[in-house]
Design an enzyme around this catalytic site. Structure first.
Site, mmCIF file in Angstrom:
data_model
loop_
_atom_site.group_PDB
_atom_site.id
_atom_site.type_symbol
_atom_site.label_atom_id
_atom_site.label_comp_id
_atom_site.label_asym_id
_atom_site.label_seq_id
_atom_site.Cartn_x
_atom_site.Cartn_y
_atom_site.Cartn_z
ATOM 1 N N GLU B 79 8.130 6.332 -8.545
ATOM 2 C CA GLU B 79 6.875 6.198 -9.301
ATOM 3 C C GLU B 79 5.581 7.149 -9.043
ATOM 4 O O GLU B 79 4.636 7.488 -9.732
ATOM 5 C CB GLU B 79 6.297 4.753 -9.069
ATOM 6 C CG GLU B 79 7.054 3.932 -10.245
ATOM 7 C CD GLU B 79 8.125 3.340 -9.568
ATOM 8 O OE1 GLU B 79 8.685 3.829 -8.247
ATOM 9 O OE2 GLU B 79 9.047 2.139 -9.890
ATOM 10 N N PHE B 141 9.224 -12.850 -8.825
ATOM 11 C CA PHE B 141 9.798 -11.458 -8.287
ATOM 12 C C PHE B 141 8.942 -10.236 -8.927
ATOM 13 O O PHE B 141 8.577 -10.169 -9.907
ATOM 14 C CB PHE B 141 11.327 -11.678 -9.066
ATOM 15 C CG PHE B 141 12.166 -10.367 -8.672
ATOM 16 C CD1 PHE B 141 12.345 -10.124 -7.491
ATOM 17 C CD2 PHE B 141 12.380 -9.626 -9.773
ATOM 18 C CE1 PHE B 141 13.167 -9.063 -7.431
ATOM 19 C CE2 PHE B 141 13.250 -8.296 -9.705
ATOM 20 C CZ PHE B 141 13.529 -8.150 -8.297
ATOM 21 N N GLN B 142 8.817 -9.348 -8.005
ATOM 22 C CA GLN B 142 8.356 -8.139 -8.194
ATOM 23 C C GLN B 142 6.804 -8.381 -8.513
ATOM 24 O O GLN B 142 6.329 -7.430 -9.681
ATOM 25 C CB GLN B 142 8.889 -7.334 -9.370
ATOM 26 C CG GLN B 142 10.394 -6.785 -8.636
ATOM 27 C CD GLN B 142 10.816 -5.599 -9.437
ATOM 28 O OE1 GLN B 142 10.607 -5.613 -10.723
ATOM 29 N NE2 GLN B 142 11.635 -4.854 -8.842
ATOM 30 N N LYS B 191 3.973 -9.370 -18.961
ATOM 31 C CA LYS B 191 5.090 -9.135 -19.885
ATOM 32 C C LYS B 191 4.985 -10.051 -21.427
ATOM 33 O O LYS B 191 5.459 -9.699 -22.159
ATOM 34 C CB LYS B 191 6.552 -9.504 -19.269
ATOM 35 C CG LYS B 191 7.613 -8.926 -19.925
ATOM 36 C CD LYS B 191 9.005 -9.177 -18.977
ATOM 37 C CE LYS B 191 10.141 -8.528 -19.755
ATOM 38 N NZ LYS B 191 11.462 -9.033 -18.912
ATOM 39 N N MET B 509 0.109 23.067 9.759
ATOM 40 C CA MET B 509 -1.321 22.772 9.961
ATOM 41 C C MET B 509 -1.370 21.789 11.056
ATOM 42 O O MET B 509 -2.311 21.997 11.841
ATOM 43 C CB MET B 509 -1.939 22.336 8.759
ATOM 44 C CG MET B 509 -3.283 22.022 8.938
ATOM 45 S SD MET B 509 -4.047 23.970 8.843
ATOM 46 C CE MET B 509 -4.325 24.370 7.282
#
Lengths: 187, 611
Positions: B79, B141-142, B191, B509
């Site tokens: 993502e 969940f999630q 949802k 760096m």
């Protein structure tokens, strides 16, 4: 110091007035922030203060326009003039914020706070508490044979003074609302 | 009855008009599911590409995407890649980039990209799925508190709790992302809201009155600035990403103003390309790794005109010694940028294009005055500084210097229709120093947040927006590995992105800072167990090129350019090269380090605590 008054979409009051002196003096300012009363709006304001390291000395919030769903947040904050200006500008960036007013610099304002104080005691102390409450124009809103609950409104300083006097007389608990403020005059 | 059948009410000619009205009204209140609304809203906003990754909480939206052909969905491999790709798309087009991810881990993986876009003011919309409203707060969940997590890293975000207002929210999200100071926005859609049906609100029916940032600058302040400009003896333009965000017109007006006045111009990392690097008055980039002449001009100027930059700490160095003798004007659309870091004498809140237009009008109307003699002297002084030639380096022996690699890349690609993205670190600074940008929106780099792993997915987003162009990601091997999974995306969608990796087997760096301020104790700043990049490319079905000899470099770069497909170019470079010039932390602009000899004891204890 000129005040920054941010109103979304307005060209009249903007950062052009923003010429802060960069002094190191800590000033206490009362800000009135009109916001859309939508979920999370208070978290946005508080998150701004904590995320950028600003102080909140007092904060009150309630819906003031039930049809327009506007809430008014009154924040008392402390900082140098530069920090205060920055706080106002940052508040103005929050999308659901409509207006930011700095009541401390925009002319005279009235500030009031309400407190409830529970004082328990007997004998002389009980009598003295009641007498002082009378002097401070505090109301008794609950009473038992051993206690009073006083209701007092006034400036934060007045409430501080009253609480200090009640402490040796059996102060058990204090609840304060935080400051609500409005500018004086017709506007 | 057919929806378009003429009504048989016998009212003659009038029925046509009535039919149109009826049809429009039907459009306005068209019933559809929340998931369909998402796709419809994206179409109505002119979105052609969405970067995303499916999951349980966005399945209804993915089902709608499956059933249409107007919006192309690019399946990323993580993502974070989706959000950076959307950023690359947005930066290279000026349009809002869109990413679509699922709830919970999908949303939390998007956080880095959102923060990156917030700090660089990039307009993107991230749509996240959420567990159904009746399960919110149950540790489902999630489930994650997505609006809570992303509140400080978005310009604004919404939890869409009602399908009836979902379409309007999405249109408002586009408005907020793209107007004023642009930034990332997020809409979290449970949802059940995606499944439920309601009337669709089109963009033109959406109420955006709540957020209308001020566009035009105050004319009194503009007059004040023009007066200062007319008499200034050592003026300099200090421009930033705001010029690019304002749009092509702002760059055009900036060029006109610079050419007409002859005032030298420098730019931040974010603003490269607004004024062409080939321009006569170009000083090069300023700041920590900016050019000597640019930083000296900033330090010694008497009028600094900041256009769409924000006095970032990479620019100012030691604030107390920042350009001590100058009057400072600051043009910014965000009032909170003004006086945040540096006290401004002439603040102008407004959109860069609008303000520049007014400045030009006022300046012309007042007779196009400028202190030509003084500016000629000033230019003479600047030319003296230029002679220091702060970017010089010597390429000798059998090892490629990273500067040389970029110089050759510039030479061999400058005639192409070219877009550059970068990762973060030394290679990024060298790219900014040695590559030349002639136009805005050609340079995509993570400036404010400094996100390693930005460049590769960003290059995918850029290539999607510009399929025929040459898109090169200048990378370090360590940054590149952070999002290397996106090779799968590049190969799947046949995106011919060129990954030009300056491989020094070091976190260059970090290593440089450890050398300069941690007694050369190189704690965890080398890359061990690196993959064979050629084999890695081949494993993904792409082309890999290895180059270690300066003599082979040109041919290898040409091979990369000419290959029609994604390429990983593993350019083995000098391992211990440092990036100069450098303003050490806690030092002013006129105390730059120009090379190895000047680094001894350069950073004092006070500077060591700074980043």
């Amino acid at each position: 110091m000129a005040a920054l008054k941010i109103k979304k979409g307005s060209t009249k009051h903007s950062a052009y007035n923003l010429r802060p002196n960069f002094s190191d003096v800590q000033e206490s300012h009362t800000l009135a922030v009109v916001v859309d009363n939508e979920p999370g709006v208070l978290a946005r304001v508080i998150g701004l203060f904590s995320g950028r390291g600003y102080n909140i000395e007092s904060l009150t919030v309630a819906e003031i326009d039930h049809t327009g769903h506007h809430s008014r947040i009154t924040v008392v904050t402390k900082g140098t003039p530069q920090v205060i200006e920055q706080i106002k500008a940052q508040l103005g960036r929050i999308v659901p914020v409509h207006e930011v007013h700095d009541l401390t610099v925009e002319g005279a304002a009235v500030e009031r706070e309400l407190a409830l104080l529970k004082v328990a005691g007997a004998g002389d102390k009980r009598v003295e508490a009641l007498r002082l409450a009378d002097i401070f124009r505090a109301n008794v809103v609950d009473s038992t044979l051993e206690s009073f609950v006083f209701e007092i409104t006034g400036t934060s300083e007045k409430i501080d003074a009253f609480a200090d006097l009640m402490r040796p007389l059996g102060l058990v608990e204090v609840a304060r609302t935080g400051v609500a403020a409005l500018s004086r005059g017709s506007e | 009855m057919e929806p378009h059948a003429p009504p048989s009410n016998g009212r003659g000619l009038f029925y046509v008009k009535e039919l149109v009205t009826l049809d429009t009204e039907r459009q306005m209140t068209r019933q559809m599911t929340g998931a369909k609304m998402v796709v419809q809203a994206l179409k109505d906003q002119g979105v052609d590409t969405v970067f995303g990754y499916p999951g349980g909480a966005v399945l209804p939206i993915y089902d709608e995407i499956f059933q249409q052909n107007d919006i192309r969905h690019i399946l990323v491999r993580h993502e974070q890649g989706a959000v950076h790709a959307a950023e690359g798309y947005a930066r290279s087009t000026g349009k809002v980039g869109v990413a679509l991810v699922t709830s919970g881990p999908g949303a939390t993986n998007a956080v880095t990209g959102l923060t990156d876009a917030l700090l660089d003011s990039i307009p993107i919309l991230v749509i996240t799925g959420q567990v159904p409203t009746f399960m919110i707060g149950s540790d489902a969940f999630q489930e994650a508190d997505t609006v809570g997590i992303t509140r400080p890293c978005t310009k604004h975000n919404w939890l869409a709790k009602d399908t009836a207002t979902l379409a309007e929210t999405l249109h408002q999200a586009f408005h907020v992302a793209s107007s004023g100071r642009p930034g990332p926005v997020l809409v979290d859609i449970p949802k059940d809201v995606q499944f439920a049906s309601a009337g669709y609100t089109p963009p033109e029916k959406t109420n955006n009155t709540n957020y209308q940032p001020q566009m035009s600058g105050d004319i009194e302040s503009i007059n004040e600035l023009v007066e200062a400009l007319e008499s200034a003896e050592r003026p300099v333009f200090y421009t930033g990403g705001g010029v690019i965000n304002s749009g092509p017109k702002a760059s055009k007006l900036l060029r006109e103003l610079v050419e007409a006045t002859g005032i030298p111009i420098t730019s931040t990392l974010m603003g490269l390309g607004a004024y062409p690097a080939s321009g006569k008055h170009w000083l090069g980039m300023l700041g920590m790794h900016g050019l000597y002449e640019a930083n000296m001009a900033m330090h010694d100027c008497d009028l600094m005109i900041n256009i769409g930059a924000r006095f970032d700490d990479r620019i100012t160095g030691l604030i107390d010694a920042f350009s001590p003798g100058s009057k400072k004007a600051h043009i910014d659309i965000d009032p909170s940028s003004i006086n945040k870091v540096i006290k401004t004498d002439i603040p102008i809140v407004g959109d860069v294009a609008s303000v520049l237009d007014d400045i030009l009008k006022v300046w012309k109307a007042r007779g196009r005055n400028i202190n030509r003699e003084a500016i000629a002297n000033w230019t003479g002084q600047i030319n003296e500084w230029r002679k220091v030639d702060c970017l010089k380096f010597t390429q000798q022996g059998k090892t490629i210097k990273p500067q040389y690699a970029l110089k050759r890349l510039e030479e061999l690609t400058k005639s192409h229709d070219r877009y550059i993205t970068t990762e973060v670190g030394q290679h990024q600074m060298w790219a900014a120093q040695y590559l030349n940008f002639e136009d805005p929106n050609r340079w995509m780099t993570s400036g404010g947040l400094g996100t390693m792993g930005y460049g590769f997915p960003a290059s995918i987003g850029v290539q999607m927006a510009h399929p025929e162009s040459l898109v090169i990601n200048v990378a370090g091997e360590a940054s590149w590995l952070m999002n290397m999974q996106e090779m799968g995306t590049a190969v799947q969608f046949r995106l011919p992105v060129k990954q030009f990796i300056l491989n020094n087997e070091r976190l260059g760096m970090v290593r440089q800072w450890q050398e300069l301020l941690h007694g050369e104790r190189y704690s965890h700043s080398w890359s061990e167990a690196l993959p064979d990049f050629v084999k890695l490319a081949e494993a993904f079905g792409a082309k890999g090129i290895l180059c270690s000899d300066p003599a082979d470099l040109d041919d290898a770069i040409m091979e990369m350019i000419n290959h029609d497909g994604p390429v990983i170019f593993d350019c083995l470079v000098e391992k211990h090269e440092n990036c100069f010039p450098m303003i050490p932390s806690g030092k002013p602009h006129n105390e730059m380090l120009l090379g190895e000899a000047s680094t001894q004891g350069a950073i004092e204890a006070g500077g060591a605590v700074l980043v």
